[in-house]
Design a protein around this motif. Structure first.
Motif, PDB file in Angstrom:
ATOM      1  N   ARG A  89      30.951  25.879  39.483  1.00 34.46           N
ATOM      2  CA  ARG A  89      30.840  25.014  40.446  1.00 34.46           C
ATOM      3  C   ARG A  89      30.926  25.483  42.390  1.00 34.46           C
ATOM      4  N   PHE A  90      32.129  26.464  42.127  1.00 36.85           N
ATOM      5  CA  PHE A  90      32.992  25.896  43.682  1.00 36.85           C
ATOM      6  C   PHE A  90      32.129  27.834  44.175  1.00 36.85           C
ATOM      7  N   ARG A  91      31.511  28.560  43.274  1.00 35.15           N
ATOM      8  CA  ARG A  91      31.556  29.870  43.734  1.00 35.15           C
ATOM      9  C   ARG A  91      30.501  30.184  44.991  1.00 35.15           C
ATOM     10  N   THR A  92      29.408  28.921  45.326  1.00 31.34           N
ATOM     11  CA  THR A  92      29.027  29.447  46.709  1.00 31.34           C
ATOM     12  C   THR A  92      30.239  29.346  47.991  1.00 31.34           C
ATOM     13  N   ARG A  93      31.266  27.935  47.654  1.00 30.67           N
ATOM     14  CA  ARG A  93      32.594  28.745  48.521  1.00 30.67           C
ATOM     15  C   ARG A  93      33.604  28.947  48.477  1.00 30.67           C
ATOM     16  N   CYS A  94      33.549  29.639  47.494  1.00 31.84           N
ATOM     17  CA  CYS A  94      35.051  30.136  46.826  1.00 31.84           C
ATOM     18  C   CYS A  94      35.267  31.536  47.616  1.00 31.84           C
ATOM     19  N   PRO A  95      36.742  32.405  48.107  1.00 32.24           N
ATOM     20  CA  PRO A  95      36.470  33.317  48.839  1.00 32.24           C
ATOM     21  C   PRO A  95      37.382  34.449  47.849  1.00 32.24           C
ATOM     22  N   ILE A  96      37.416  34.265  46.176  1.00 36.79           N
ATOM     23  CA  ILE A  96      37.155  35.075  45.509  1.00 36.79           C
ATOM     24  C   ILE A  96      35.996  35.152  44.670  1.00 36.79           C
ATOM     25  N   ALA A  97      34.862  35.131  45.071  1.00 34.44           N
ATOM     26  CA  ALA A  97      34.299  34.800  43.369  1.00 34.44           C
ATOM     27  C   ALA A  97      33.329  36.633  43.706  1.00 34.44           C
ATOM     28  N   GLU A  98      32.333  36.419  42.138  1.00 29.00           N
ATOM     29  CA  GLU A  98      32.284  37.663  42.131  1.00 29.00           C
ATOM     30  C   GLU A  98      30.825  37.049  41.105  1.00 29.00           C
ATOM     31  N   GLN A  99      30.299  38.665  41.071  1.00 23.88           N
ATOM     32  CA  GLN A  99      29.185  38.175  40.236  1.00 23.88           C
ATOM     33  C   GLN A  99      28.940  37.374  38.899  1.00 23.88           C
ATOM     34  N   LEU A 100      30.228  37.461  38.097  1.00 25.23           N
ATOM     35  CA  LEU A 100      30.351  36.977  37.038  1.00 25.23           C
ATOM     36  C   LEU A 100      30.080  35.424  37.104  1.00 25.23           C
ATOM     37  N   CYS A 101      31.149  34.958  38.020  1.00 26.97           N
ATOM     38  CA  CYS A 101      30.985  33.659  38.406  1.00 26.97           C
ATOM     39  C   CYS A 101      30.210  32.871  38.957  1.00 26.97           C
ATOM     40  N   ALA A 102      28.388  33.420  39.195  1.00 24.99           N
ATOM     41  CA  ALA A 102      27.134  32.632  39.299  1.00 24.99           C
ATOM     42  C   ALA A 102      26.822  33.046  38.058  1.00 24.99           C
ATOM     43  N   GLU A 103      26.882  34.212  36.637  1.00 25.02           N
ATOM     44  CA  GLU A 103      25.972  33.795  35.497  1.00 25.02           C
ATOM     45  C   GLU A 103      26.995  33.409  34.329  1.00 25.02           C
ATOM     46  N   LEU A 104      28.519  33.278  34.524  1.00 25.46           N
ATOM     47  CA  LEU A 104      29.044  32.183  33.852  1.00 25.46           C
ATOM     48  C   LEU A 104      30.390  31.072  34.297  1.00 25.46           C
ATOM     49  N   ARG A 105      29.886  29.844  33.500  1.00 24.06           N
ATOM     50  CA  ARG A 105      30.688  28.875  33.962  1.00 24.06           C
ATOM     51  C   ARG A 105      31.786  29.296  33.217  1.00 24.06           C
ATOM     52  N   PRO A 106      33.163  28.757  33.948  1.00 25.30           N
ATOM     53  CA  PRO A 106      33.999  29.135  33.802  1.00 25.30           C
ATOM     54  C   PRO A 106      35.225  28.126  32.643  1.00 25.30           C
ATOM     55  N   GLU A 107      35.502  28.141  31.877  1.00 25.50           N
ATOM     56  CA  GLU A 107      35.664  27.947  30.399  1.00 25.50           C
ATOM     57  C   GLU A 107      37.264  26.800  31.151  1.00 25.50           C
ATOM     58  N   PHE A 108      37.508  25.379  31.004  1.00 22.55           N
ATOM     59  CA  PHE A 108      38.959  25.639  31.162  1.00 22.55           C
ATOM     60  C   PHE A 108      40.061  25.008  30.658  1.00 22.55           C
ATOM     61  N   ARG A 109      40.215  26.259  30.102  1.00 18.86           N
ATOM     62  CA  ARG A 109      41.531  26.718  30.028  1.00 18.86           C
ATOM     63  C   ARG A 109      42.191  26.222  30.599  1.00 18.86           C
ATOM     64  N   GLU A 110      44.100  26.849  29.489  1.00 19.58           N
ATOM     65  CA  GLU A 110      45.378  26.312  29.452  1.00 19.58           C
ATOM     66  C   GLU A 110      45.979  27.975  30.073  1.00 19.58           C
ATOM     67  N   LEU A 111      46.783  27.966  30.781  1.00 19.74           N
ATOM     68  CA  LEU A 111      46.886  29.632  31.040  1.00 19.74           C
ATOM     69  C   LEU A 111      48.452  29.249  31.234  1.00 19.74           C
ATOM     70  N   LYS A 112      49.000  28.051  31.595  1.00 20.93           N
ATOM     71  CA  LYS A 112      50.920  27.676  31.597  1.00 20.93           C
ATOM     72  C   LYS A 112      50.576  26.291  30.378  1.00 20.93           C
ATOM     73  N   PRO A 113      51.769  26.456  29.298  1.00 25.28           N
ATOM     74  CA  PRO A 113      51.912  25.432  29.037  1.00 25.28           C
ATOM     75  C   PRO A 113      52.048  24.622  30.184  1.00 25.28           C
ATOM     76  N   GLY A 114      51.000  23.199  29.394  1.00 25.52           N
ATOM     77  CA  GLY A 114      50.068  22.415  29.829  1.00 25.52           C
ATOM     78  C   GLY A 114      49.645  22.045  31.567  1.00 25.52           C
ATOM     79  N   HIS A 115      49.343  23.176  31.520  1.00 26.47           N
ATOM     80  CA  HIS A 115      48.235  23.687  32.912  1.00 26.47           C
ATOM     81  C   HIS A 115      47.084  23.870  32.539  1.00 26.47           C
TER      82      HIS A 115
END
Length: 316
Positions: A278-304
């Motif tokens: 959803r944020f890709r149209t305003r994101c400074p690091i967006a790439e083509q993948l961001c337009a094709e696939l919705r990112p998974e809401f994942r745990e990168l750090k404990p509780g984060h």
């Protein structure tokens, strides 16, 4: 997670893939031509004794999320489990009884108070509806609640138009506290308070100081969720980083040296959100993948948790 003796680690509220779409109608025959995707797949939990702060730009779906949790709006999809009970499945008397345990402080004190009712009737209405107190006992309880929110108990027979916006908001707070609920949805409860009262309630940044965890919302979805300290010190989503870079720092030297993230463009319409992230149209690091696939809401750090394809680069 093993519940602690005081119950603070027990789950009070479990929101699972909550969706709230409002239909868009056009034409004389009112034909549905689309939907406003106010909330579009939100999941989180709130533990007993915990405060979860939900932040984001105006119109991102925060208020709708709160109202849908309390079933003021019936969700389009998803589940809301409160104290082990599925609220979505409740109707009528069963839902009314559950409302005693959960209340809401509304954002607009001018619209949420009945102008034809006195303060005593407004604050005491929950006590009457749920048959908790009547007569003198109800009036005494209302006086105690007014004192609790720093209002003169002698104001009990006055009407809302006789109060300032900040005073009206405190009346709304007193009403929400009347039944001693175990869960309160606060829809920007201090936004209408005068500055002196705000200073008593919060210190500088409201969310950071009163929340145990913080969830960041953008265009109907949660993009990041973490412990308050972790999310302020090491934000992993570009949108969270942009929000925090806009928070003023009361030190001109430090403020002048920090890096600001300036977002391009405007927030897209929730009636026609971007594909993928959803944020890709305003994101400074967006790439083509961001337009094709919705990112998974994942745990990168404990509780984060974070919903970004490239969040790993920000992990410290």
């Amino acid at each position: 997670m093993t519940p602690s003796k005081n119950g603070k680690n027990e789950i009070l509220l479990d929101v699972d893939d909550l969706v709230m779409h409002f239909p868009i109608y056009r034409g004389v025959i009112r034909r549905q031509v689309g939907a406003m995707r106010a909330v579009d797949g939100v999941s989180f939990q709130v533990k007993k004794g915990e405060t979860l702060g939900l932040v984001g730009e105006s119109g991102c779906g925060k208020s709708t999320t709160g109202r849908t949790i309390l079933q003021l709006y019936k969700p389009t999809a998803g589940r809301v489990t409160f104290d082990g009970v599925d609220l979505v499945a409740l109707k009528g008397e069963q839902l009314r009884k559950m409302r005693r345990k959960m209340q809401m402080i509304f954002q607009d004190p001018y619209a949420s108070l009945n102008p034809r009712m006195t303060v005593g009737d407004i604050v005491g209405e929950p006590l009457m509806v749920h048959e908790v107190a009547t007569g003198k006992q109800r009036r005494d309880t209302v006086r105690e609640l007014l004192e609790l929110v720093k209002l003169n108990p002698s104001f009990i027979d006055r009407y809302p138009h006789e109060f300032s916006g900040g005073q009206r908001q405190r009346i709304g707070v007193a009403r929400a506290l009347a039944l001693h609920p175990s869960f309160i949805v606060c829809d920007e409860p201090i936004s209408a308070l005068d500055v002196s009262i705000q200073a008593q309630v919060v210190n500088l940044s409201m969310v950071r100081h009163i929340s145990d965890r913080v969830a960041v919302m953008y265009l109907g979805v949660i993009v990041e969720l973490a412990d308050r300290q972790d999310i302020y010190e090491n934000p992993l989503h570009p949108y969270t980083q942009a929000l925090l870079s806009a928070v003023p720092i009361p030190d001109p030297v430090v403020d002048s040296k920090r890096k600001r993230t300036i977002l391009k463009g405007d927030v897209p319409s929730p009636a026609n959100p971007p594909s993928g992230c959803r944020f890709r149209t305003r994101c400074p690091i967006a790439e083509q993948l961001c337009a094709e696939l919705r990112p998974e809401f994942r745990e990168l750090k404990p509780g984060h948790f974070v919903a970004c394809h490239f969040a790993e680069q920000f992990v410290q």
